[in-house]
Design an enzyme around this catalytic site. Structure first.
Site, mmCIF file in Angstrom:
data_model
loop_
_atom_site.group_PDB
_atom_site.id
_atom_site.type_symbol
_atom_site.label_atom_id
_atom_site.label_comp_id
_atom_site.label_asym_id
_atom_site.label_seq_id
_atom_site.Cartn_x
_atom_site.Cartn_y
_atom_site.Cartn_z
ATOM 1 N N GLY A 69 -7.829 17.985 -46.562
ATOM 2 C CA GLY A 69 -9.038 18.580 -45.979
ATOM 3 C C GLY A 69 -8.738 19.719 -45.032
ATOM 4 O O GLY A 69 -7.640 20.281 -45.046
ATOM 5 N N LEU A 98 -10.126 22.605 -45.306
ATOM 6 C CA LEU A 98 -9.789 23.516 -46.403
ATOM 7 C C LEU A 98 -9.809 24.976 -45.957
ATOM 8 O O LEU A 98 -10.618 25.371 -45.123
ATOM 9 C CB LEU A 98 -10.766 23.325 -47.570
ATOM 10 C CG LEU A 98 -10.825 21.927 -48.184
ATOM 11 C CD1 LEU A 98 -11.735 21.947 -49.416
ATOM 12 C CD2 LEU A 98 -9.446 21.378 -48.545
ATOM 13 N N HIS A 134 -6.131 26.317 -50.173
ATOM 14 C CA HIS A 134 -6.713 25.255 -51.003
ATOM 15 C C HIS A 134 -7.655 25.854 -52.058
ATOM 16 O O HIS A 134 -7.691 25.402 -53.202
ATOM 17 C CB HIS A 134 -7.505 24.270 -50.137
ATOM 18 C CG HIS A 134 -6.704 23.563 -49.087
ATOM 19 N ND1 HIS A 134 -6.860 23.810 -47.739
ATOM 20 C CD2 HIS A 134 -5.752 22.595 -49.177
ATOM 21 C CE1 HIS A 134 -6.042 23.027 -47.045
ATOM 22 N NE2 HIS A 134 -5.353 22.283 -47.892
ATOM 23 N N GLN A 159 2.208 9.472 -44.166
ATOM 24 C CA GLN A 159 3.129 10.617 -44.177
ATOM 25 C C GLN A 159 3.262 11.277 -42.822
ATOM 26 O O GLN A 159 3.982 12.256 -42.681
ATOM 27 C CB GLN A 159 2.724 11.631 -45.245
ATOM 28 C CG GLN A 159 1.485 12.443 -44.925
ATOM 29 C CD GLN A 159 1.045 13.271 -46.120
ATOM 30 O OE1 GLN A 159 0.604 12.729 -47.130
ATOM 31 N NE2 GLN A 159 1.183 14.579 -46.026
ATOM 32 N N ASP A 192 4.424 24.268 -49.387
ATOM 33 C CA ASP A 192 5.175 23.031 -49.128
ATOM 34 C C ASP A 192 6.208 22.898 -50.239
ATOM 35 O O ASP A 192 6.085 22.058 -51.133
ATOM 36 C CB ASP A 192 4.215 21.845 -49.087
ATOM 37 C CG ASP A 192 3.175 22.016 -48.000
ATOM 38 O OD1 ASP A 192 3.482 21.755 -46.835
ATOM 39 O OD2 ASP A 192 2.044 22.458 -48.311
ATOM 40 N N SER A 217 -3.920 24.269 -42.400
ATOM 41 C CA SER A 217 -4.949 23.583 -41.615
ATOM 42 C C SER A 217 -4.525 23.527 -40.155
ATOM 43 O O SER A 217 -5.371 23.558 -39.252
ATOM 44 C CB SER A 217 -5.150 22.163 -42.151
ATOM 45 O OG SER A 217 -5.442 22.214 -43.536
ATOM 46 N N ARG A 218 -3.223 23.445 -39.908
ATOM 47 C CA ARG A 218 -2.742 23.321 -38.521
ATOM 48 C C ARG A 218 -2.901 24.625 -37.738
ATOM 49 O O ARG A 218 -2.833 24.613 -36.510
ATOM 50 C CB ARG A 218 -1.294 22.867 -38.491
ATOM 51 C CG ARG A 218 -1.127 21.405 -38.897
ATOM 52 C CD ARG A 218 0.312 20.934 -38.725
ATOM 53 N NE ARG A 218 0.467 19.520 -39.025
ATOM 54 C CZ ARG A 218 0.690 19.027 -40.228
ATOM 55 N NH1 ARG A 218 0.769 19.823 -41.279
ATOM 56 N NH2 ARG A 218 0.824 17.716 -40.410
HETATM 57 P P1 AMP Z 1 -2.637 19.865 -47.399
HETATM 58 O O1 AMP Z 1 -4.118 19.726 -47.313
HETATM 59 O O2 AMP Z 1 -2.034 20.656 -46.295
HETATM 60 O O3 AMP Z 1 -1.937 18.561 -47.683
HETATM 61 O O4 AMP Z 1 -2.368 20.761 -48.681
HETATM 62 C C1 AMP Z 1 -2.916 20.434 -49.933
HETATM 63 C C2 AMP Z 1 -2.301 21.334 -50.973
HETATM 64 O O5 AMP Z 1 -2.588 22.694 -50.659
HETATM 65 C C3 AMP Z 1 -0.772 21.216 -51.040
HETATM 66 O O6 AMP Z 1 -0.373 21.277 -52.395
HETATM 67 C C4 AMP Z 1 -0.321 22.419 -50.264
HETATM 68 O O7 AMP Z 1 0.957 22.876 -50.645
HETATM 69 C C5 AMP Z 1 -1.396 23.425 -50.649
HETATM 70 N N1 AMP Z 1 -1.451 24.511 -49.663
HETATM 71 C C6 AMP Z 1 -1.574 24.395 -48.317
HETATM 72 N N2 AMP Z 1 -1.541 25.605 -47.725
HETATM 73 C C7 AMP Z 1 -1.388 26.509 -48.733
HETATM 74 C C8 AMP Z 1 -1.286 27.938 -48.778
HETATM 75 N N3 AMP Z 1 -1.317 28.678 -47.672
HETATM 76 N N4 AMP Z 1 -1.143 28.521 -49.975
HETATM 77 C C9 AMP Z 1 -1.084 27.778 -51.122
HETATM 78 N N5 AMP Z 1 -1.195 26.437 -51.142
HETATM 79 C C10 AMP Z 1 -1.336 25.805 -49.965
#
Ligand code: AMP
Length: 257
Positions: free
Chosen positions: A29, A31, A35, A59, A148, A184-185
């Protein structure tokens, strides 16, 4: 767009789609455009697109990071709708972990390096929750960000190792115009920290070696966890204040502009 909370409700939706191809985008989330890129890529490649939003406690190795993780459900649902998701699944801990995390999936080598060395247990939590989510969602394709990078490699390895009939699709990192990787951070950075944050990407690209990059990051105000070259990439994690940022670049990217 349909939303489902319980596994039973989500499974009913999933079953109604029969043999159509499902693209799955697991997220925690809050987003952002990164995302959105995953959802849009899935939209162009699959009949049905599912997004999951679940802040996975197993995690997080740092309780305050979990507690402060941004939660923006209404805006998330709107973005998912705008990007063309067919369904959003919002599972909860009790349903996803009927065993209270007694059973877990772990990888014993690569997951202990880089991120894993600094966040003990992190990738056990990631691999376990992703396996659970994939088992329920039964997608043909699942989308993960290169942001990631170590996570992406471990999930690709898990899918091969366990013979999961799923294609893992990598999606390039989406960045702010400043070069800062969307995360998100980033919402937790102060205005001053937001000015320094894009230096992470710039320094990873410009430095001649990981050691040089670490030194330069420290000089501009980061507390560096690690900078390492691996598999043609330079991977790094560093704190600005309380917020831990990660990023990676292709080594040699600087030569291509
Ligand atoms: P998260 O919500 O941070 O767990 O991320 C969910 C998915 O979005 C993971 O596959 C992340 O690698 C991807 N993601 C997060 N930030 C980015 C970004 N800046 N560019 C591309 N994919 C991202």
């Amino acid at each position: 767009m349909i939303t489902a909370e319980t596994i039973q409700d989500f499974t009913k939706i999933r079953e109604s789609w029969g043999g159509q191809s499902v693209g799955f985008v697991p997220t925690m989330g809050a987003l952002h455009a990164g995302h959105a890129k995953l959802i849009q890529t899935a939209r162009t490649e699959c009949d049905k697109v599912v997004l999951s939003i679940f802040v996975n406690p197993t995690q997080f190795n740092d309780a305050s990071d979990l507690q402060k993780y941004p939660r923006t459900l209404e805006a998330d649902l709107q973005m998912a709708r705008e990007c063309g998701a067919d369904a959003v699944w919002l599972p909860n801990y009790t349903q996803l972990y009927p065993d209270d995390y007694r059973y877990k999936l772990s990888e014993s080598d690569f997951s202990r390096k880089f991120e894993g060395a600094h966040r003990p247990g992190h990738f056990d939590g990631v691999l376990t929750v992703v396996l659970k989510l994939l088992n329920v969602a039964r997608p043909r394709r699942a989308y993960f960000g290169e942001k990631d990078f170590q996570q992406l490699m471990l999930i690709q390895g898990m899918v091969q190792s366990l013979f999961l009939p799923i294609t893992i699709v990598p999606v390039a990192t989406v960045r702010e115009p400043s070069g800062l990787a969307m995360s998100s951070r980033n919402r937790r950075l102060t205005p001053q920290e937001l000015e320094i944050a894009p230096r992470l990407h710039a320094i990873l690209r410009e430095a001649g070696s990981p050691g040089e990059a670490a030194k330069e990051l420290a000089r501009v105000g980061f507390r560096v966890d690690y900078v390492e070259d691996f598999a043609g990439r330079r991977l790094a994690a560093a704190f600005l204040g309380e917020v831990r940022l990660i990023d990676n670049v292709l080594i040699g990217e600087q030569e291509n502009g």
